[in-house]
Scaffold this motif. Structure first.
Motif, PDB file in Angstrom:
ATOM      1  N   ASP A 140       0.999  -1.214  -0.078  1.00  0.00           N
ATOM      2  CA  ASP A 140       0.024  -0.200   0.001  1.00  0.00           C
ATOM      3  C   ASP A 140       0.965   1.339   0.057  1.00  0.00           C
ATOM      4  N   LEU A 141       0.553   2.030  -0.902  1.00  0.00           N
ATOM      5  CA  LEU A 141       1.352   3.241  -1.001  1.00  0.00           C
ATOM      6  C   LEU A 141       0.502   4.665  -0.805  1.00  0.00           C
ATOM      7  N   THR A 142       1.322   5.521  -0.174  1.00  0.00           N
ATOM      8  CA  THR A 142       0.594   6.793   0.162  1.00  0.00           C
ATOM      9  C   THR A 142       1.635   7.651  -0.575  1.00  0.00           C
ATOM     10  N   VAL A 143       1.323   8.596  -0.975  1.00  0.00           N
ATOM     11  CA  VAL A 143       2.122   9.816  -1.725  1.00  0.00           C
ATOM     12  C   VAL A 143       2.507  10.797  -0.792  1.00  0.00           C
ATOM     13  N   TYR A 144       3.666  10.842  -0.376  1.00  0.00           N
ATOM     14  CA  TYR A 144       4.210  11.637   0.907  1.00  0.00           C
ATOM     15  C   TYR A 144       4.614  13.043   0.322  1.00  0.00           C
ATOM     16  N   ARG A 145       5.597  13.338  -0.678  1.00  0.00           N
ATOM     17  CA  ARG A 145       5.945  14.432  -1.160  1.00  0.00           C
ATOM     18  C   ARG A 145       6.861  14.347  -2.497  1.00  0.00           C
ATOM     19  N   ARG A 146       6.916  15.544  -3.130  1.00  0.00           N
ATOM     20  CA  ARG A 146       7.523  15.228  -4.468  1.00  0.00           C
ATOM     21  C   ARG A 146       8.970  15.907  -4.260  1.00  0.00           C
ATOM     22  N   THR A 147       9.838  15.050  -5.149  1.00  0.00           N
ATOM     23  CA  THR A 147      11.192  15.550  -5.208  1.00  0.00           C
ATOM     24  C   THR A 147      11.763  15.666  -6.679  1.00  0.00           C
ATOM     25  N   ASP A 148      12.787  15.963  -6.940  1.00  0.00           N
ATOM     26  CA  ASP A 148      13.406  16.139  -8.431  1.00  0.00           C
ATOM     27  C   ASP A 148      13.339  14.926  -9.213  1.00  0.00           C
ATOM     28  N   GLY A 150      11.060  12.166  -8.508  1.00  0.00           N
ATOM     29  CA  GLY A 150       9.623  11.490  -8.531  1.00  0.00           C
ATOM     30  C   GLY A 150       8.966  11.895  -7.155  1.00  0.00           C
ATOM     31  N   TYR A 151       8.243  11.042  -6.621  1.00  0.00           N
ATOM     32  CA  TYR A 151       7.428  11.233  -5.189  1.00  0.00           C
ATOM     33  C   TYR A 151       7.932  10.297  -4.265  1.00  0.00           C
ATOM     34  N   VAL A 152       8.270  10.534  -3.230  1.00  0.00           N
ATOM     35  CA  VAL A 152       8.530   9.709  -1.848  1.00  0.00           C
ATOM     36  C   VAL A 152       7.317   9.180  -1.507  1.00  0.00           C
ATOM     37  N   CYS A 153       7.051   8.003  -1.270  1.00  0.00           N
ATOM     38  CA  CYS A 153       5.880   7.634  -0.988  1.00  0.00           C
ATOM     39  C   CYS A 153       6.095   6.833   0.174  1.00  0.00           C
ATOM     40  N   ILE A 154       5.071   6.638   1.223  1.00  0.00           N
ATOM     41  CA  ILE A 154       5.039   5.972   2.365  1.00  0.00           C
ATOM     42  C   ILE A 154       4.441   4.309   1.991  1.00  0.00           C
ATOM     43  N   ILE A 155       5.395   3.561   2.621  1.00  0.00           N
ATOM     44  CA  ILE A 155       5.099   2.023   2.278  1.00  0.00           C
ATOM     45  C   ILE A 155       4.313   1.241   3.445  1.00  0.00           C
ATOM     46  N   ASN A 156       3.126   0.746   3.283  1.00  0.00           N
ATOM     47  CA  ASN A 156       2.536   0.207   4.523  1.00  0.00           C
ATOM     48  C   ASN A 156       2.502   0.797   5.798  1.00  0.00           C
ATOM     49  N   ASN A 157       2.513   2.245   5.598  1.00  0.00           N
ATOM     50  CA  ASN A 157       2.663   3.105   6.963  1.00  0.00           C
ATOM     51  C   ASN A 157       3.926   2.689   7.756  1.00  0.00           C
ATOM     52  N   LYS A 158       4.945   2.200   7.231  1.00  0.00           N
ATOM     53  CA  LYS A 158       6.323   1.894   7.755  1.00  0.00           C
ATOM     54  C   LYS A 158       7.483   2.393   7.420  1.00  0.00           C
ATOM     55  N   HIS A 159       7.496   2.174   6.056  1.00  0.00           N
ATOM     56  CA  HIS A 159       8.869   2.557   5.245  1.00  0.00           C
ATOM     57  C   HIS A 159       8.658   3.746   4.023  1.00  0.00           C
ATOM     58  N   THR A 160       9.815   4.092   3.615  1.00  0.00           N
ATOM     59  CA  THR A 160       9.553   5.139   2.478  1.00  0.00           C
ATOM     60  C   THR A 160      10.518   4.695   1.368  1.00  0.00           C
ATOM     61  N   GLY A 161       9.938   4.883   0.081  1.00  0.00           N
ATOM     62  CA  GLY A 161      10.459   4.616  -0.995  1.00  0.00           C
ATOM     63  C   GLY A 161      10.048   5.418  -2.165  1.00  0.00           C
ATOM     64  N   VAL A 162      10.856   5.635  -3.247  1.00  0.00           N
ATOM     65  CA  VAL A 162      10.521   6.575  -4.356  1.00  0.00           C
ATOM     66  C   VAL A 162      10.031   6.017  -5.519  1.00  0.00           C
ATOM     67  N   LEU A 163       9.118   6.622  -6.000  1.00  0.00           N
ATOM     68  CA  LEU A 163       8.226   6.339  -7.231  1.00  0.00           C
ATOM     69  C   LEU A 163       8.623   7.392  -8.254  1.00  0.00           C
ATOM     70  N   HIS A 164       9.637   6.745  -9.074  1.00  0.00           N
ATOM     71  CA  HIS A 164      10.251   7.701 -10.172  1.00  0.00           C
ATOM     72  C   HIS A 164       9.228   8.229 -11.126  1.00  0.00           C
ATOM     73  N   PHE A 165       9.398   9.350 -11.821  1.00  0.00           N
ATOM     74  CA  PHE A 165       8.620   9.840 -12.712  1.00  0.00           C
ATOM     75  C   PHE A 165       8.456   9.018 -13.901  1.00  0.00           C
ATOM     76  N   ASN A 166       9.336   8.208 -14.286  1.00  0.00           N
ATOM     77  CA  ASN A 166       9.129   7.280 -15.390  1.00  0.00           C
ATOM     78  C   ASN A 166       8.308   6.027 -14.906  1.00  0.00           C
ATOM     79  N   GLU A 167       7.810   6.005 -13.804  1.00  0.00           N
ATOM     80  CA  GLU A 167       6.987   4.836 -13.258  1.00  0.00           C
ATOM     81  C   GLU A 167       5.572   5.457 -12.921  1.00  0.00           C
ATOM     82  N   ILE A 168       5.125   6.766 -13.296  1.00  0.00           N
ATOM     83  CA  ILE A 168       4.057   7.260 -13.145  1.00  0.00           C
ATOM     84  C   ILE A 168       3.248   7.433 -14.489  1.00  0.00           C
TER      85      ILE A 168
END
Length: 269
Positions: A140-148, A150-168
């Protein structure tokens, strides 16, 4: 919770003690003793636990986007979807809140009052030090904030990861929630790359294929052209404006699209 007794103003639910009141206005029709009912518990204005069958926008531990409805010197009240709003103390805000603004917060139980509350300071509860996910796992992903990148997303309310622009492949905003999967975990501080959707789909496509697919998914028309800003194009297509102009120019030469006043359009052929 199970109904243990009925009164004129509602029913009491079994908490192992005196019971918790479910007011009459929230009672399901035809409810009777021994029935079980799904409820949400919170403290009323007199500090008493009370039950409701209203569905809150989030429960303890959830990270949700909520709207501020009242601002006080002590903090802000956000609409939780219930008759009672949820409080965000001033100390739990990042840059202050304004009435009508939408804010990404995490719901928690205040240790001093025992009440549910919310905080904007989400990152303190997030860590990639000990991961509970693995590569290709659906999360489960929650979009957290935008960066240069892509978007930092919260993973399962526990971790963070990056959803790169080319994956959107569609417009997203902070607070949006959707399914994704762990594309790659780097050994460098357990950094996580994410992808939207589920693994197993073909995710690699060139710019031409992407533009044609997006046109097909939007009834053959998209409101983007050489007059669109670079940010608009990058947000939607995940490519630079230069690449977009070259790609659409080639598609026009191949007579696969036409240029309209306000966008691009698939040709009938």
């Amino acid at each position: 919770m199970k109904v243990i007794r009925m009164v004129d103003f509602g029913v009491y639910l079994d908490d192992g003690k005196e019971g918790i009141l479910l007011p009459k206005r929230f009672m399901p029709e035809g409810i009777k003793i021994e029935d079980e009912v799904e409820v949400f518990l919170y403290h009323d204005g007199d500090e008493r636990l009370i039950a409701t069958t209203q569905k809150p926008l989030g429960i303890v531990g959830d990270i949700v986007k909520l709207r501020a409805v009242n601002i006080t010197p002590q903090g802000a009240f956000l609409d939780l979807g219930l008759m009672k709003d949820i409080f965000v103390p001033k100390s739990k805000q990042l840059m202050g809140m304004r009435s009508g603004g939408d804010y990404l917060v995490q719901i928690y139980i205040d240790e001093q009052t025992g009440r549910i509350a919310a905080t904007e300071k989400i990152e303190f509860g997030l860590s990639n030090r000990e991961l509970t996910v693995k590569e290709l796992e659906v999360v489960d992903l929650t979009v957290y904030r935008r960066t240069d990148i892509g978007y930092v997303c919260i993973i399962n309310n526990k971790h963070t990861g990056v959803l790169h622009f080319n994956e959107i492949y569609r417009n997203i905003m902070v607070g949006d929630k959707f399914k994704g999967f762990i594309k790659k975990i780097s050994t460098d501080e357990n950094k996580i790359d994410l992808a939207a959707g589920k693994p197993g789909y073909t995710r690699v496509e060139d710019e031409t294929t992407k533009v044609l697919r997006l046109l097909s998914e939007n009834n053959g028309y998209l409101p983007y052209n050489d007059k669109s800003s670079p940010d608009e194009i990058y947000d939607y297509f995940g490519m630079s404006k230069k690449t977009f102009k070259m790609t659409t120019g080639n598609l026009y030469k191949q007579r696969k699209i036409s240029f309209e006043k306000t966008g691009i359009k698939l040709t009938e052929s």
